[in-house]
Each structure stands twice: as C-alpha cells, then as structure tokens.
Design an enzyme around this catalytic site. Structure first.
Site, PDB file in Angstrom:
ATOM      1  N   ASP A  66       0.867  -1.178   0.000  1.00 14.29           N
ATOM      2  CA  ASP A  66       0.000   0.000   0.000  1.00 14.29           C
ATOM      3  C   ASP A  66       0.902   1.226   0.000  1.00 14.29           C
ATOM      4  OD1 ASP A  66      -1.794   2.042   0.404  1.00 14.29           O
ATOM      5  OD2 ASP A  66      -2.846   1.078   2.075  1.00 14.29           O
ATOM      6  N   TYR A 156      -6.856  15.980  -9.726  1.00 16.67           N
ATOM      7  CA  TYR A 156      -6.056  14.973 -10.430  1.00 16.67           C
ATOM      8  C   TYR A 156      -4.902  15.639 -11.167  1.00 16.67           C
ATOM      9  CZ  TYR A 156      -4.796  11.283 -13.703  1.00 16.67           C
ATOM     10  OH  TYR A 156      -4.110  10.345 -14.434  1.00 16.67           O
ATOM     11  N   LYS A 160      -0.776  15.200 -10.773  1.00 19.16           N
ATOM     12  CA  LYS A 160       0.088  14.789 -11.872  1.00 19.16           C
ATOM     13  C   LYS A 160       1.094  15.885 -12.242  1.00 19.16           C
ATOM     14  CE  LYS A 160      -1.409  10.620 -12.494  1.00 19.16           C
ATOM     15  NZ  LYS A 160      -0.525   9.452 -12.283  1.00 19.16           N
TER      16      LYS A 160
END
Length: 344
Positions: A66, A156, A160
């Site tokens: 994880d 998002y 990125k």
C-alpha cells in the site's frame, strides 16, 4: 546472467497488471517481476492473466503493498529475495473528477496521498540502494493531465503536475548516480481506473451551482466519447519496455500524439493565454454554439452557418501549432493574423 528485477505498484488491473504479465511472460525470460497490490484479495485477475499468458514458474511474484503506508512499502521491499530492484515502476494511481467545490476534502487528500506522497514513499525506499549500486531505472505512470490543465480534473491534474516536477528534478540529478527516471505520459486508457474515481464522477454535485452542473454534464458527454476512443493497456506497456531498454532513456515517452499540439502551446506561449483559450474552445465551443442557435443568436464574426468558431491567439503563438490543431488563418474582415478558425 541475472534477470532484471522489476517491482511494479498498482497491479490489480489496467496498465500495472498488463505490464507485470508482459514482462514475466517475455520470451527472453530476462525479467523477475514483483507485482504489488494494495489488497491481495484483488489478485484474481492478475493470476488469471499470468496463467493465460504462460508466465514461467518463478517469473512473477505477487506482494501486498500500500503506497499510502511506509511500513507496507518496507515490508514489500524486504520480500525481494534478490536484495535489489533494478527497475521501479510507480504505477499506483487514483482519480478525482467533477466540480472542485463538490469534492470532500478527504477525497482530495486520498488522491494526493496515493499519486504524490505514494510515489515519494516508493522513491525514498528504493532510490538509496540504486544510488549505492550506481544502477537503476525509475518509470512513473504519468498523464497528459500533468502537462496541461483539464476542466473538472483540477485535483487529479494538480497531483500529476506534482509528479512532473518531482521526476524532472530527479532526472537532472540522478544520472550522476547511474540512475534514470522516465515518465510514461498516457492519455485515456481502457482500464478500471475510471471506474475507481474517488467519490464517483462529480462527487456531491449539489454543492456546485446550477451553471457549473450544466457545464459538467456537457463536458461529461464529451468525456465519455473520449473514453470510447481510449487506448488498450497493451499499447502503453510497450512504451515501458522501450524506456527500460533505452541506453539513455528520455525523460518523457508519449503513448499518443493527440495532445502534443496543445502541450506545445503551453511552452510556446508562456503566458498560458493560448492554451487556456484553446482548451476552452475544445471543451465548451459546442455548448456555446448550441445555446447561441437556440437563442437565435449569431456568433460575432462567424458566418450564418455557424459551422466554425473563432479563437484569438497571441502573436507569440506559432501558426504551426494552430495548423496542427486543424485551424486555418482567418481572412474575415476585422480579424488579424492571430485569429484562427476551427471546424466544430
């Protein structure tokens, strides 16, 4: 000859799963793959793919890892019996899609934790040994959303964009230690990623105003069309092999050229005006044309057919970029050479 030891995160589906099986089943039998998943209960599709592709015994091992938990990362690292990882593939990722004000802060934090901090945890764990050995490759699954802002992908894209800065900075330093970093820039890919968007598309939409919800609904229709044209994971995995095998790997490898003109626009006009206008045109021009038609209005400077929309670019924007986007210089009275038409 010792096999190349590859550790990949996020292998329950999609790119990670396909890459793990592709390497483990390679005819050269030159890879030892550690495919990691957050939850071993999700390993069924990976095991089935490995069986179908005929992965030789010992070529693929599945570990629980994880990326949100440093102890989990360390435990997986300790299970690598070769005592080294030659290629680290940071592929685990999480998405968030919808109006910014609709997102719960814990959902925002989850995306940043997996996409940014998760990658950093992996690098902190595996880079020291690569640097000591003066050998190693790091491949990061990136996105065009890290090269350009996209409406309704704010969180998002932020995650990125962070990876772009992280990896570009490391790419300057790490060759001094014999280590190379590459970003695999993906567009839309047929994976379960879009089914696992945190909070589902849009989240709590009632938090957004009516106009924003209307714009999101319009954007979502185009988004679904884009997903229908997505690449298969198999196409993208070959780019990872290219980066692994290159004597001097590039920082960025692109799975599609579709977005390169827009990405180039961001660098050729540092003010950002060209890109913002172009993406607005791409995302919302159809909606504006439809609403103008409903209202019986005519777009200023455009013929009655309303078959094209105008976008004005600053002088610093190179006409070649506009040409690649399918625009042509406007000859309409009152328009200067910085205006281009795009059929819509």
């Amino acid at each position: 000859m010792d096999p190349t030891v590859v550790l990949i995160t996020g292998c329950s589906s999609g790119i990670g799963m396909h890459l793990a099986v592709r390497l483990a089943s390679d005819r050269s039998q030159s890879f030892k793959v550690y495919a990691t998943l957050r939850d071993l209960k999700a390993q069924g599709p990976l095991l089935e793919a490995a069986r179908t592709q005929g992965c030789p015994p010992g070529s693929l091992e599945i570990l629980e890892l994880d990326v949100r938990d440093s102890k989990s990362v360390a435990a997986a690292q300790a299970c690598v019996t070769e005592g080294r990882v030659d290629v680290l593939v940071c592929n685990a990722g999480r998405g968030l899609f919808g109006p910014l004000e609709a997102h719960e802060l814990n959902a925002v934090g989850a995306v940043l934790d997996v996409n940014v901090l998760g990658t950093i945890r992996m690098l902190q764990a595996f880079l020291p040994d690569m640097k000591r050995r003066h050998s190693g490759r790091v491949l990061v699954t990136a996105s065009v959303g890290g090269l350009m802002g996209l409406p309704f992908h704010e969180v998002y894209c932020a995650s990125k964009f962070a990876l772009e800065g992280l990896c570009e900075s490391l790419a300057i330093l790490l060759p001094l230690f014999g280590v190379h970093v590459s970003l695999i820039e993906c567009g839309a890919v047929h994976t379960a990623f879009y089914e696992k968007l945190v909070g589902g598309p849009g989240g709590a939409l009632e938090r957004a105003d009516a106009q924003t919800r209307h714009l999101f609904a319009h954007y979502l229709r185009g988004y679904e069309q884009a997903l229908s044209e997505a690449q298969d994971p198999e196409e993208v995995t070959e780019l990872f092999l290219t980066a692994m095998r290159a004597p001097q790997p590039a920082l960025r490898y692109f799975s599609t050229n579709r977005f390169l003109p827009l990405a180039r626009m961001r660098t050729e006009d540092p003010s950002g005006s060209s890109y913002v206008a172009a993406m607005h045109q791409e995302a919302f021009s159809n909606l504006q044309t439809q609403e103008n038609a409903k209202a019986g209005a005519q777009v200023p400077g455009v013929s009655d057919t309303a078959s094209s929309a105008l976008i004005c670019l600053p002088e610093c924007a190179i006409p070649r970029v506009a040409s690649e986007l399918g625009w042509s210089a406007s000859d309409k009275p009152g328009q200067d050479n910085s205006c281009y038409q795009q059929k819509i």
